[in-house]
Design a protein around this motif. Sequence first.
Motif, mmCIF file in Angstrom:
data_model
loop_
_atom_site.group_PDB
_atom_site.id
_atom_site.type_symbol
_atom_site.label_atom_id
_atom_site.label_comp_id
_atom_site.label_asym_id
_atom_site.label_seq_id
_atom_site.Cartn_x
_atom_site.Cartn_y
_atom_site.Cartn_z
ATOM 1 N N ILE A 8 0.861 -1.191 0.000
ATOM 2 C CA ILE A 8 0.000 0.000 0.000
ATOM 3 C C ILE A 8 0.896 1.240 0.000
ATOM 4 O O ILE A 8 1.761 1.387 0.870
ATOM 5 C CB ILE A 8 -0.930 0.005 1.227
ATOM 6 C CG1 ILE A 8 -1.800 -1.254 1.230
ATOM 7 C CG2 ILE A 8 -1.801 1.260 1.238
ATOM 8 C CD1 ILE A 8 -2.580 -1.445 2.520
ATOM 9 N N ILE A 10 1.451 4.537 1.006
ATOM 10 C CA ILE A 10 0.975 5.620 1.869
ATOM 11 C C ILE A 10 1.829 6.885 1.716
ATOM 12 O O ILE A 10 1.627 7.864 2.442
ATOM 13 C CB ILE A 10 0.921 5.191 3.357
ATOM 14 C CG1 ILE A 10 2.309 4.771 3.860
ATOM 15 C CG2 ILE A 10 -0.086 4.080 3.563
ATOM 16 C CD1 ILE A 10 2.363 4.571 5.358
ATOM 17 N N ARG A 14 -4.797 8.693 -0.419
ATOM 18 C CA ARG A 14 -5.597 7.487 -0.672
ATOM 19 C C ARG A 14 -6.397 7.597 -1.964
ATOM 20 O O ARG A 14 -6.670 6.596 -2.621
ATOM 21 C CB ARG A 14 -6.542 7.240 0.506
ATOM 22 C CG ARG A 14 -7.288 5.907 0.429
ATOM 23 C CD ARG A 14 -8.068 5.630 1.697
ATOM 24 N NE ARG A 14 -8.556 4.253 1.734
ATOM 25 C CZ ARG A 14 -9.199 3.710 2.766
ATOM 26 N NH1 ARG A 14 -9.410 4.431 3.858
ATOM 27 N NH2 ARG A 14 -9.616 2.445 2.718
ATOM 28 N N TRP A 15 -6.770 8.834 -2.309
ATOM 29 C CA TRP A 15 -7.638 9.035 -3.464
ATOM 30 C C TRP A 15 -6.877 9.677 -4.619
ATOM 31 O O TRP A 15 -5.885 10.371 -4.417
ATOM 32 C CB TRP A 15 -8.833 9.890 -3.066
ATOM 33 C CG TRP A 15 -9.665 9.239 -2.008
ATOM 34 C CD1 TRP A 15 -10.580 8.231 -2.173
ATOM 35 C CD2 TRP A 15 -9.654 9.524 -0.599
ATOM 36 N NE1 TRP A 15 -11.129 7.872 -0.967
ATOM 37 C CE2 TRP A 15 -10.582 8.647 0.022
ATOM 38 C CE3 TRP A 15 -8.948 10.427 0.198
ATOM 39 C CZ2 TRP A 15 -10.824 8.650 1.386
ATOM 40 C CZ3 TRP A 15 -9.179 10.430 1.566
ATOM 41 C CH2 TRP A 15 -10.116 9.550 2.149
ATOM 42 N N HIS A 26 -9.393 13.990 -0.044
ATOM 43 C CA HIS A 26 -8.121 14.012 0.685
ATOM 44 C C HIS A 26 -8.090 15.153 1.700
ATOM 45 O O HIS A 26 -7.780 14.940 2.879
ATOM 46 C CB HIS A 26 -6.976 14.147 -0.319
ATOM 47 C CG HIS A 26 -5.654 14.475 0.292
ATOM 48 N ND1 HIS A 26 -4.918 13.576 1.030
ATOM 49 C CD2 HIS A 26 -4.926 15.630 0.278
ATOM 50 C CE1 HIS A 26 -3.805 14.145 1.446
ATOM 51 N NE2 HIS A 26 -3.771 15.391 1.001
ATOM 52 N N THR A 29 -10.384 15.052 4.735
ATOM 53 C CA THR A 29 -9.846 14.170 5.771
ATOM 54 C C THR A 29 -8.709 14.838 6.534
ATOM 55 O O THR A 29 -8.652 14.781 7.768
ATOM 56 C CB THR A 29 -9.347 12.857 5.134
ATOM 57 O OG1 THR A 29 -10.384 12.296 4.326
ATOM 58 C CG2 THR A 29 -8.969 11.848 6.201
ATOM 59 N N GLU A 64 -6.272 -2.117 6.752
ATOM 60 C CA GLU A 64 -5.955 -1.076 5.775
ATOM 61 C C GLU A 64 -6.610 0.251 6.171
ATOM 62 O O GLU A 64 -5.993 1.316 6.055
ATOM 63 C CB GLU A 64 -6.402 -1.488 4.380
ATOM 64 C CG GLU A 64 -6.022 -0.455 3.309
ATOM 65 C CD GLU A 64 -6.306 -0.922 1.894
ATOM 66 O OE1 GLU A 64 -6.211 -0.095 0.970
ATOM 67 O OE2 GLU A 64 -6.610 -2.123 1.711
ATOM 68 N N ASP A 65 -7.864 0.189 6.645
ATOM 69 C CA ASP A 65 -8.549 1.421 7.059
ATOM 70 C C ASP A 65 -7.827 2.081 8.232
ATOM 71 O O ASP A 65 -7.719 3.313 8.299
ATOM 72 C CB ASP A 65 -10.006 1.124 7.445
ATOM 73 C CG ASP A 65 -10.888 0.893 6.222
ATOM 74 O OD1 ASP A 65 -10.487 1.322 5.115
ATOM 75 O OD2 ASP A 65 -11.972 0.299 6.373
ATOM 76 N N TRP A 68 -4.705 3.830 6.886
ATOM 77 C CA TRP A 68 -5.006 5.107 6.235
ATOM 78 C C TRP A 68 -5.426 6.159 7.254
ATOM 79 O O TRP A 68 -5.080 7.336 7.120
ATOM 80 C CB TRP A 68 -6.095 4.919 5.185
ATOM 81 C CG TRP A 68 -5.597 4.331 3.906
ATOM 82 C CD1 TRP A 68 -5.884 3.110 3.381
ATOM 83 C CD2 TRP A 68 -4.692 4.955 2.976
ATOM 84 N NE1 TRP A 68 -5.225 2.914 2.191
ATOM 85 C CE2 TRP A 68 -4.487 4.040 1.917
ATOM 86 C CE3 TRP A 68 -4.039 6.180 2.937
ATOM 87 C CZ2 TRP A 68 -3.662 4.312 0.824
ATOM 88 C CZ3 TRP A 68 -3.209 6.463 1.857
ATOM 89 C CH2 TRP A 68 -3.031 5.548 0.816
ATOM 90 N N ARG A 69 -6.168 5.750 8.277
ATOM 91 C CA ARG A 69 -6.559 6.694 9.329
ATOM 92 C C ARG A 69 -5.310 7.248 10.013
ATOM 93 O O ARG A 69 -5.190 8.461 10.235
ATOM 94 C CB ARG A 69 -7.466 6.003 10.348
ATOM 95 C CG ARG A 69 -7.785 6.821 11.599
ATOM 96 C CD ARG A 69 -8.459 8.128 11.285
ATOM 97 N NE ARG A 69 -8.731 8.902 12.493
ATOM 98 C CZ ARG A 69 -8.943 10.207 12.512
ATOM 99 N NH1 ARG A 69 -8.910 10.902 11.379
ATOM 100 N NH2 ARG A 69 -9.186 10.842 13.635
ATOM 101 N N LYS A 71 -2.311 7.421 8.755
ATOM 102 C CA LYS A 71 -1.590 8.244 7.779
ATOM 103 C C LYS A 71 -2.169 9.649 7.735
ATOM 104 O O LYS A 71 -1.434 10.644 7.696
ATOM 105 C CB LYS A 71 -1.673 7.578 6.397
ATOM 106 C CG LYS A 71 -0.962 8.355 5.275
ATOM 107 C CD LYS A 71 -1.964 9.081 4.401
ATOM 108 C CE LYS A 71 -1.394 9.598 3.101
ATOM 109 N NZ LYS A 71 -0.168 10.373 3.167
ATOM 110 N N TYR A 72 -3.515 9.763 7.766
ATOM 111 C CA TYR A 72 -4.121 11.086 7.687
ATOM 112 C C TYR A 72 -4.018 11.860 9.000
ATOM 113 O O TYR A 72 -3.908 13.088 8.998
ATOM 114 C CB TYR A 72 -5.570 10.979 7.207
ATOM 115 C CG TYR A 72 -5.631 10.935 5.696
ATOM 116 C CD1 TYR A 72 -5.432 12.091 4.956
ATOM 117 C CD2 TYR A 72 -5.810 9.753 5.004
ATOM 118 C CE1 TYR A 72 -5.434 12.073 3.579
ATOM 119 C CE2 TYR A 72 -5.809 9.722 3.617
ATOM 120 C CZ TYR A 72 -5.624 10.888 2.909
ATOM 121 O OH TYR A 72 -5.606 10.872 1.538
#
Length: 304
Positions: A8, A10, A14-15, A26, A29, A64-65, A68-69, A71-72
């Motif tokens: 993945i 990162i 993500r989008w 993006h 978030t 994965e969620d 990403w959480r 990462k943001y």
Amino acid sequence: MGELSLNINIQEPRWDQSTFMGRARHFFTVTDPRNLLLSGAQLEASRNIVQNYRAGVVAPGLTEDQLWRAKYVYDSAFHPDTGEKLVLIGRMSAQTPTVVFWQWVNQSFNAIVNYSNRSGDAPITVGQLGTAYVSATTGAVATALGLKSLTKHLPPLVGRFVPFAAVAAANCINIPLMRQRELQVGIPVTDEEGQRLGQSVAAAKQGIFQVVISRICMAIPAMAIPPVIMDSLEKKDFLKRRPWLGAPLQVGLVGFCLVFATPLCCALFPQKSSIRVSRLEPDLRAQIHEQTPSVQVVYYNKGL
């Protein structure tokens, strides 16, 4: 459930950042105000997840969620180039609406935001930072107050839009001055894989211009919509009988507009912006053509 894949990416959002909707998702978030409520321990936990994942280490049970959480959360609180933790009011998720003292407070806030969200990793001395702060806040406050003084000579409704002109003019002064170091030494430019190719002042100019445009557009809903609504409401009996509601109502309208305007206007330009090699400085252009002749476009972090 198997262990989370290490494939993945990162390093990127993500989008899809080639589309406005992808950039908007993006930045909605990244600028989520709820990020401001996270504790220091939660921020550090997110940083550890991100840094460990980049190093090839996956925490047991990590989804994965959740990745990403993390990462943001990390992106919202730490500078992308230096990795330093941003002061609370310097984060884009802390964008909040604010005569000489209040203009100074507002422009000081803007200066912190502009410095915290700068591009590049070039060091800046305390003296340089102090000079940038004084010149940025003084110039922006003088411009804002000068334009504000025009309101006494204008019709009430027209006068309500003068603050927008003041904000726009102040942004044109505050942002370049707080990021003047970038205009002196340039910002890092890379190839598509992220390989650093050099420092470019041309890229810094383009990035700062994009940020100025985004900030001005960001102010349009907050400065254009509330004046029209308030001008109408102030003619109604409800507000005439309760004049004390005027100020909090206007602040609420401005805040509501900023909640949506901030991420949407940040998304006007890709965070990882690009510039053609032909538009770079001659020496950098020659260096890139010599070392990597196939590269025609380079990339940089424009800041926010």
